[in-house]
Motif scaffolding. Structure first.
Motif, mmCIF file in Angstrom:
data_model
loop_
_atom_site.group_PDB
_atom_site.id
_atom_site.type_symbol
_atom_site.label_atom_id
_atom_site.label_comp_id
_atom_site.label_asym_id
_atom_site.label_seq_id
_atom_site.Cartn_x
_atom_site.Cartn_y
_atom_site.Cartn_z
ATOM 1 N N SER A 302 0.828 -1.213 0.000
ATOM 2 C CA SER A 302 0.000 0.000 0.000
ATOM 3 C C SER A 302 0.864 1.265 0.000
ATOM 4 N N ALA A 303 2.007 1.234 0.707
ATOM 5 C CA ALA A 303 2.887 2.403 0.723
ATOM 6 C C ALA A 303 3.488 2.661 -0.650
ATOM 7 N N GLY A 304 3.840 1.579 -1.345
ATOM 8 C CA GLY A 304 4.379 1.740 -2.692
ATOM 9 C C GLY A 304 3.356 2.338 -3.647
ATOM 10 N N VAL A 305 2.096 1.902 -3.514
ATOM 11 C CA VAL A 305 1.035 2.465 -4.350
ATOM 12 C C VAL A 305 0.841 3.941 -4.050
ATOM 13 N N ALA A 306 0.875 4.307 -2.762
ATOM 14 C CA ALA A 306 0.723 5.719 -2.398
ATOM 15 C C ALA A 306 1.864 6.560 -2.973
ATOM 16 N N GLN A 307 3.071 6.022 -2.948
ATOM 17 C CA GLN A 307 4.208 6.742 -3.519
ATOM 18 C C GLN A 307 4.042 6.910 -5.029
ATOM 19 N N ALA A 308 3.660 5.845 -5.712
ATOM 20 C CA ALA A 308 3.486 5.918 -7.156
ATOM 21 C C ALA A 308 2.393 6.901 -7.546
ATOM 22 N N ARG A 309 1.303 6.917 -6.785
ATOM 23 C CA ARG A 309 0.226 7.866 -7.081
ATOM 24 C C ARG A 309 0.684 9.304 -6.862
ATOM 25 N N ALA A 310 1.462 9.542 -5.822
ATOM 26 C CA ALA A 310 1.973 10.895 -5.590
ATOM 27 C C ALA A 310 2.898 11.335 -6.724
ATOM 28 N N GLU A 311 3.721 10.410 -7.193
ATOM 29 C CA GLU A 311 4.597 10.738 -8.315
ATOM 30 C C GLU A 311 3.797 10.981 -9.591
ATOM 31 N N ARG A 312 2.700 10.272 -9.735
ATOM 32 C CA ARG A 312 1.835 10.508 -10.899
ATOM 33 C C ARG A 312 1.190 11.885 -10.802
ATOM 34 N N ASP A 313 0.723 12.283 -9.609
ATOM 35 C CA ASP A 313 0.154 13.613 -9.428
ATOM 36 C C ASP A 313 1.199 14.700 -9.719
ATOM 37 N N ARG A 314 2.436 14.446 -9.300
ATOM 38 C CA ARG A 314 3.501 15.403 -9.578
ATOM 39 C C ARG A 314 3.736 15.536 -11.084
ATOM 40 N N ALA A 315 3.746 14.420 -11.792
ATOM 41 C CA ALA A 315 3.939 14.461 -13.236
ATOM 42 C C ALA A 315 2.805 15.212 -13.931
ATOM 43 N N ASP A 316 1.576 15.004 -13.449
ATOM 44 C CA ASP A 316 0.437 15.711 -14.052
ATOM 45 C C ASP A 316 0.526 17.216 -13.806
ATOM 46 N N ALA A 317 0.949 17.601 -12.599
ATOM 47 C CA ALA A 317 1.108 19.030 -12.312
ATOM 48 C C ALA A 317 2.212 19.641 -13.164
#
Length: 417
Positions: A302-317
């Motif tokens: 679950s922590a890895g998924v949270a990290q990947a999602r945060a990195e995806r949000d950063r890429a979108d921004a």
């Protein structure tokens, strides 16, 4: 006598002025297209981009491979005590284990590798665009330096003729020695400027030679430098499909693929095994089957998924930021191209024509005794400065257009392998 002397001086000035026109050579040794082709063959940046493409292709192949099976061998009940002393009671098991990936891990790896490969192809296109811009700017600088060198040499010739004329007039007692001193100062400054222009030209040609990987020993395309295609685009260029936005889109796609891979890794894999066991005591053989399933007690992903999602949000921004920056840069570049084109047309048109006409009138007036030497020198100096300003304006226009083309360069079409 004075009329003959004036006519001779005017003729010398006119011949020097004709030499300042810098007519392009009959045979162009190196065009911009040839320089770009040579640079693409010798550019380390493009070599690095090519290596990245080969690496991404290999990574795509690796991502599609399934886990390797393994052979296992195990011996039990040996080197103990009592009945288990020695190897009489040994039990030897030889088996075959096969990992079974669950949760779509292989397809997720392939998706991530394809996204990274798409980014590598965009990076290769960006590297090519950067090389094109850099070589174009170096080519423009080299041509402009040659133009300035021609103007400086012409000005040095004019100053030398004016000094010779002033010396003759002073020797004949028809002018003050101050006129000779003034002409000598102008001659020395003009010769120094010509020498400086020669050094600048050599540096500009050496810079171009380093970028294209071969010496520049012949002339450049001076006629290309004088052409002005237009005042820039009348409609605003869309940022969609440009390299800048394509790189940001690729980052988002890679982040999405990374999220998918991390999610798939939350599903535990299963390892199936099958083998044969030999019982030393009875000399019998039995089949052995096994299943291994890891328990996600401490790390459930679950922590890895949270990290990947945060990195995806950063890429979108960052993608949204890239769109804003690209739109602003393109808008400013389009205005700069239009302004530079207008300046270049004015500098090579009405302003230059007026300076040429003024110099012509000054020569006629000097020949007829209506203007003094200072008037003639001032007109010739104004013409030289106007020509130099025209060269600067043309160089600015070519540079602005090259930067606009870099900003609006179309991204390559990405197809899946």
């Amino acid at each position: 006598m004075s009329r003959i002397f004036a006519a001779a001086l005017a003729a010398a000035l006119c011949s020097t002025q004709v030499a300042a026109q810098d007519a392009p050579p009959a045979t162009v040794a190196l065009t911009l297209d040839e320089a770009l082709a040579a640079a693409r063959q010798n550019s380390p940046a493009l070599e690095a981009a090519s290596a990245d493409l080969r690496a991404s292709s290999a990574a795509r192949t690796v991502a599609g491979l399934r886990p390797n099976p393994s052979i296992e061998a195990q011996t039990e009940n040996v080197a103990g005590s009592g009945a288990y002393r020695g190897i009489d009671s040994a039990e030897t098991t030889v088996g075959f284990a096969l990992p079974i990936e669950l949760g779509g891990k292989r397809s997720a790896r392939i998706g991530l590798a394809e996204a990274q490969g798409a980014r590598a192809r965009i990076d290769a296109a960006i590297a090519d665009a950067d090389v094109t811009l850099r070589v174009t700017q170096a080519y423009v600088a080299a041509v402009a330096a040659e133009r300035r060198l021609g103007i400086a040499r012409a000005q040095a010739g004019i100053a030398a003729e004016a000094y010779r004329a002033a010396r003759i007039r002073v020797s004949a007692g028809r002018a003050s020695p101050i006129e000779q001193q003034r002409a000598d100062v102008l001659r020395i400054n003009a010769e120094a400027a010509a020498a400086r222009a020669e050094r600048d030209t050599a540096v500009a040609r050496d810079t171009l030679a380093r970028l294209i990987g071969r010496p520049v020993v012949a002339g450049l395309d001076l006629a290309w430098f004088d052409r002005i295609d237009g005042y820039g685009p009348v409609a605003r260029t869309s940022v969609d499909g440009t390299l800048a936005l394509a790189a940001a889109d690729a980052e988002v796609a890679t982040a999405d693929a990374q999220v998918g891979l991390v999610r798939s890794q939350r599903i535990p894999d299963v390892t199936l095994s099958a083998g044969a066991r030999r019982l030393e005591a009875t000399n019998d053989t039995a089949a052995v089957f096994g299943v291994s399933i890891p328990l996600p007690l401490f790390n459930n992903g679950s922590a890895g998924v949270a990290q990947a999602r945060a990195e995806r949000d950063r890429a979108d921004a960052r993608r949204r930021m890239a769109r804003i920056d690209a739109e602003q840069a393109i808008s400013a570049a389009e205005a700069e191209v239009a302004n530079a084109a207008a300046d270049a047309r004015n500098a090579t048109g009405p302003a230059l024509a007026a300076a040429v006409e003024t110099a012509r009138i000054a020569r006629i007036g000097y020949r007829e005794g209506k203007f003094g030497q200072l008037d003639l020198l001032d007109a010739e100096r104004t013409l030289a400065e106007t020509r130099a300003a025209a060269v600067d304006a043309l160089a600015a226009w070519h540079d602005a257009r090259a930067r606009l083309q870099r900003l609006t360069g179309a991204a390559p079409t990405i197809t899946k392998d």
